[in-house]
Design a protein around this motif. Sequence first.
Motif, PDB file in Angstrom:
ATOM      1  N   ASP A  31       0.843  -1.197   0.000  1.00  0.00           N
ATOM      2  CA  ASP A  31       0.000   0.000   0.000  1.00  0.00           C
ATOM      3  C   ASP A  31       0.879   1.248   0.000  1.00  0.00           C
ATOM      4  N   GLN A  32       0.940   1.933  -1.135  1.00  0.00           N
ATOM      5  CA  GLN A  32       1.789   3.110  -1.256  1.00  0.00           C
ATOM      6  C   GLN A  32       1.316   4.243  -0.353  1.00  0.00           C
ATOM      7  N   ARG A  33       0.011   4.313  -0.073  1.00  0.00           N
ATOM      8  CA  ARG A  33      -0.483   5.386   0.787  1.00  0.00           C
ATOM      9  C   ARG A  33       0.063   5.247   2.210  1.00  0.00           C
ATOM     10  N   ILE A  34       0.210   4.001   2.669  1.00  0.00           N
ATOM     11  CA  ILE A  34       0.804   3.778   3.992  1.00  0.00           C
ATOM     12  C   ILE A  34       2.283   4.144   3.976  1.00  0.00           C
ATOM     13  N   ARG A  35       3.020   3.694   2.956  1.00  0.00           N
ATOM     14  CA  ARG A  35       4.455   3.967   2.885  1.00  0.00           C
ATOM     15  C   ARG A  35       4.741   5.465   2.814  1.00  0.00           C
ATOM     16  N   GLN A  36       3.901   6.199   2.084  1.00  0.00           N
ATOM     17  CA  GLN A  36       4.143   7.636   1.929  1.00  0.00           C
ATOM     18  C   GLN A  36       3.897   8.410   3.213  1.00  0.00           C
ATOM     19  N   ARG A  37       3.293   7.784   4.188  1.00  0.00           N
ATOM     20  CA  ARG A  37       3.060   8.445   5.474  1.00  0.00           C
ATOM     21  C   ARG A  37       4.179   8.145   6.485  1.00  0.00           C
ATOM     22  N   ILE A  38       5.210   7.452   6.044  1.00  0.00           N
ATOM     23  CA  ILE A  38       6.360   7.143   6.906  1.00  0.00           C
ATOM     24  C   ILE A  38       7.555   7.980   6.468  1.00  0.00           C
ATOM     25  N   GLU A  39       8.175   8.637   7.426  1.00  0.00           N
ATOM     26  CA  GLU A  39       9.412   9.384   7.172  1.00  0.00           C
ATOM     27  C   GLU A  39      10.499   8.781   8.055  1.00  0.00           C
ATOM     28  N   LEU A  40      11.565   8.312   7.424  1.00  0.00           N
ATOM     29  CA  LEU A  40      12.669   7.652   8.128  1.00  0.00           C
ATOM     30  C   LEU A  40      13.738   8.686   8.464  1.00  0.00           C
ATOM     31  N   GLU A  41      14.037   8.828   9.751  1.00  0.00           N
ATOM     32  CA  GLU A  41      15.041   9.795  10.188  1.00  0.00           C
ATOM     33  C   GLU A  41      16.371   9.082  10.424  1.00  0.00           C
ATOM     34  N   VAL A  42      17.418   9.586   9.753  1.00  0.00           N
ATOM     35  CA  VAL A  42      18.760   9.034   9.909  1.00  0.00           C
ATOM     36  C   VAL A  42      19.682  10.154  10.349  1.00  0.00           C
ATOM     37  N   THR A  43      20.649   9.811  11.200  1.00  0.00           N
ATOM     38  CA  THR A  43      21.548  10.837  11.727  1.00  0.00           C
ATOM     39  C   THR A  43      22.574  11.248  10.684  1.00  0.00           C
ATOM     40  N   GLU A  44      23.084  12.455  10.848  1.00  0.00           N
ATOM     41  CA  GLU A  44      24.066  12.997   9.921  1.00  0.00           C
ATOM     42  C   GLU A  44      25.337  12.150   9.893  1.00  0.00           C
TER      43      GLU A  44
END
Length: 737
Positions: free
Chosen positions: A578-591
């Motif tokens: 489900d692309q609508r579910i994936r597009q609501r996830i933002e993955l935060e990665v450290t610098e």
Amino acid sequence: MEQLGIRFLGQKPEAGWQILDHGRHDPWLLVLACLIAIAGSLGTLVIVEHFRYLERPGLRRAWWIVGSLCLAGGVWSMHFISMLAMQAPVAISYDLPTTLLSLLVAFAAALLALHCMGRNGNSPLHRLSAALLIGLGIAAMHYSGMAAMRSEAVVYYSVDLFILSILVAVAASLAALLLAEFISHGDMPQRKSFIAIAALLMGAAVTSMHFTGMAALHLVAPEGTETFLHDVTNSQTLGLIIGGVTFVIIVFSLVAAWANRKLDEKDRDLQHVNSLLEQLDSTQSSLEKAAYFDPLTNLLNRRGFNRAFSAHLNEHADSGTLAVMFLDVDNFKRINDSLGHDAGDRMLRIVASRLQAILRENDLIARLGGDEFCVVAQVEQEDTAKSLACRLLQHMQEPIALADRHLVVTTSVGISLYPQDGTSPKELLKHADLALYQSKANGRNTVHFFNQQLKQKASLELQLEEDLRTALQQNDGLELFYQPIIELKSGKPSKLEALIRWNHPQHGLLTPERFIPVAEANGLIDMLDDWVLRQAHADLRQLDQAGYQGLPLAVNCSALNLCGNGLPQRIARIFGSDQRIRQRIELEVTESALLGDIEHAIEQLERIRATGVRVAIDDFGTGYSSLAYLKRLPLDTLKIDRCFIQDLAFCPQGREIVRAIIAMAHALQMDVVAEGVEDAEQLRILRADGCDQVQGFFFGTPMPLQRLLAQCPHHDRAMEAWRWPTAAPSDMLGSHS
């Protein structure tokens, strides 16, 4: 040539002479001649094999002569038995002196043949030269034997067959040399079969030479000579006697060779046993060195150190304090990766030599593996141990020349003392190792002594690892807290950041800083990140049911997972298609996670974004990032670290930095989130400088999803509605995962 009894057909008189028929041969005598040739070849090869193993010069000469007699007797007997088998059209007899001369020629050729066969490592040119000389000797024996014939007919030869017979003799000699050399390198189980086959080939080759020479023979007699088949007087009896005597010689040679070889084998076995006994001490010493010493530095290895340490401890049990020092070269992996393992090995040897130069002769020094060294030194008190360790650190910092560079390497030292920190080698080593890790944690290039707090900390870390593993397996105690991220233009929540908490049964609510390092150090971080993603997926559905359709979630990702290759597949598996579910996830990665291996990071981020998940760079400004790299990274959001926001209202330089970061991010088409907003003045400045989104305690502390929804039930309320009273002190745990 005519003086040697060799005449060619082109030299015969043209008139008054006739060429006689060859006559015929007795087949049984021909078979006997072939058997004699094979038997002689077999005996020769066996003696050559035995000859190679002899070391005493006298024995070698004796067996050289015996083997030569065997070969000469076989070849010579084969020749004259074959001649006796011939029934010529005229009467033929043999001159005894010339016949004996042919035997001497055969013996000389055999001496040369065995000399060449008994050598190892002959070059191709040497083999060809030897084969030529031996072949000429065999041909000389054959034609000198033919010269012993006496008859009213004159012997002539065909030129082509005469030359061919010599070539056959040379080829047979070369084959004999090659076969002997091949057999000497053959495997023991197959050597007897090789010798038998080689004997058949040699016998056939020698016989072929004889009959080629006989085919070249032509008897020329005056015209009118009466011809009928003649046998040599007592030819069969003479042939059997010659064959019998030769056969006896060959059998005797074989039996003698076998018996003497057995004796030599016993002699060699005795010599070998004596040699083994003489080498036993040195071999035992070598084995002990291989088992207990490090081959790179020649120091004791771990096994040797444990044995020597136990003995040293028993010896000095009542003589005072012992200091057990664990040393570790700081950033050794960087040297291996940049300069290569050869340079790393050289550096370890230099470190070992410096340790030996500083320490006393009775101190124990060992390399336990990698870049870890251990020292056991007798000291008077703790200050003496610290002084010795500091001298070691200072001596280690002297520049080292490696790969055209002059490097300064540092070491970290952990120390445990006997008997106050332990009474057994295992306990002292464990405590010194704990002190070493504390030394590295304190900034490296330092000395740290063991204390009970380190032991308690290690025990707690071990307990936390076991409890965390159980919590992940049983899905018990872990929980996601959420903090809103507010959009400044609308004043509404743009997303929620998921922050993991662990409600430990003994230690209460733990923040990620307390257990994330435990998970990363013990291989649990994959399970933990997967749990967060699965729980975030479930909470998205709960948000939808509560009326917050479309509200995104920001989820933190471990640097270790980003360094791997399986994160995009795991995201796709957990969130489905489900692309609508994936597009609501933002993955935060450290610098810092992104800049470790920039090329790999770019590839991983592109694969993650291909799944539909957005990517944000977290804690921006803390990792000394390069703007050249930043513009290449496929990012959607940039989060400014709280350290730039805290003094925003009081530090003009800090505000200029924040303003520059916002402008840069907008130029790179990224949204900007300011972390750690705690008062209205910070909020005003960020709005004025064009920041897109903010989060922090000004809008509330992180809390469980159910509690957050209970306090702010409507999605469309402005950010003032997202300010609720501060929760209990246990919730004031920060907003960083």
